[in-house]
Design an enzyme around this catalytic site. Sequence first.
Site, PDB file in Angstrom:
ATOM      1  N   SER A 142      22.610  58.423 -21.672  1.00  0.00           N
ATOM      2  CA  SER A 142      21.922  58.263 -20.385  1.00  0.00           C
ATOM      3  C   SER A 142      22.711  59.036 -19.344  1.00  0.00           C
ATOM      4  O   SER A 142      23.909  59.282 -19.530  1.00  0.00           O
ATOM      5  CB  SER A 142      21.886  56.786 -20.000  1.00  0.00           C
ATOM      6  OG  SER A 142      21.539  56.627 -18.634  1.00  0.00           O
ATOM      7  N   TYR A 155      25.926  48.389 -19.249  1.00  0.00           N
ATOM      8  CA  TYR A 155      25.108  49.517 -19.734  1.00  0.00           C
ATOM      9  C   TYR A 155      25.857  50.832 -19.543  1.00  0.00           C
ATOM     10  O   TYR A 155      25.943  51.653 -20.467  1.00  0.00           O
ATOM     11  CB  TYR A 155      23.780  49.530 -18.965  1.00  0.00           C
ATOM     12  CG  TYR A 155      22.806  50.602 -19.384  1.00  0.00           C
ATOM     13  CD1 TYR A 155      22.008  50.440 -20.510  1.00  0.00           C
ATOM     14  CD2 TYR A 155      22.654  51.774 -18.638  1.00  0.00           C
ATOM     15  CE1 TYR A 155      21.095  51.419 -20.885  1.00  0.00           C
ATOM     16  CE2 TYR A 155      21.752  52.748 -19.004  1.00  0.00           C
ATOM     17  CZ  TYR A 155      20.966  52.565 -20.128  1.00  0.00           C
ATOM     18  OH  TYR A 155      20.063  53.539 -20.504  1.00  0.00           O
TER      19      TYR A 155
END
Length: 271
Positions: A142, A155
């Site tokens: 990401s 995350y």
Amino acid sequence: MRRLEGKIAAVTGGASGIGEATVRRFVAEGAKVCLADVDEERGAAVADELNAAGGTVRFVRTQTQDEAQCEAFIRAAVDAFGGLDILVNNAGIRHYQGILETDNTTWDRILGVNVKGYAFCAKAAVAAMKKSGGGSIVNVSSNRSTAAGGNMVEYDTTKAAVIGLTRGIAYDHARDGIRANAISPGPVFTRFHEKRAAALGKTTEEFIRGFGQGGMMKRPARPEEIAAAILFLASDDASYITGINLMADGGISAVDPDSLNTWLQQGVTAS
Ligand SMILES: NC(=O)c1ccc[n+]([C@@H]2O[C@H](COP(=O)([O-])OP(=O)(O)OC[C@H]3O[C@@H](n4cnc5c(N)ncnc54)[C@H](O)[C@@H]3O)[C@@H](O)[C@H]2O)c1
């Protein structure tokens, strides 16, 4: 010429979003695909639809945080199709919280899926790829791997870890003809955001307003655009590329937000 003709691929999280778009694109490019997901209904539906249209697809219900299930998933691909050329590690989860809210249970859960799940599938895939003379692993990270966005500390940690995992595999197994690369999407509108919007009592339009506005392209990606970049890394077109983190983020990571603010303060607007 289809770009994955004769190739055998395994894709995790293939029932939705980026993973589903990747499965669809790989099949269109001639690959036989084994897809893993916890969502049995959607995973089976994707496989059934593609098989009915002439594809060769197998769904294996898998919880990727479980090593034995990852081994069984890769084994299913090898047994069904005769080998493994490509692994796309994509199944991922998010928690929205800062460091003060974290606890051992949530750390275990997100590290289990987003990091250990990738490692478990990669371990089984590397063993299979060594037998067939090489292969390509694509790990979906990401843009949070390189920049914080707030309130997602677990995350962000996992997505940075994916980059280290990718480099480690790439270094150790280049000699086996195995390439490993990461891809870091920016905002992509997927089913995940539909669920998140509903949980917050917002319409999806309200939830995604502002999505991608920090990038040069001022819009989120479509899952198919990320699938196209995954295809590139997975395919022989990327034969000299290994150990990288490809930013597929509409230019978000290339913008200096401070200079943007300075220009805006001076009344200069982007054309
Ligand atoms: N959508 C974005 O904006 C965005 C941006 C950057 C990175 N990513 C990454 O892309 C990947 C896919 O995200 P998405 O937006 O397509 O999500 P999504 O929620 O639409 O799809 C994820 C899929 O993974 C499956 N899954 C979840 N946990 C699993 C588990 N333990 N085992 C097996 N399958 C599991 C889900 O059932 C789902 O089908 C994730 O790794 C995510 O972190 C997404």
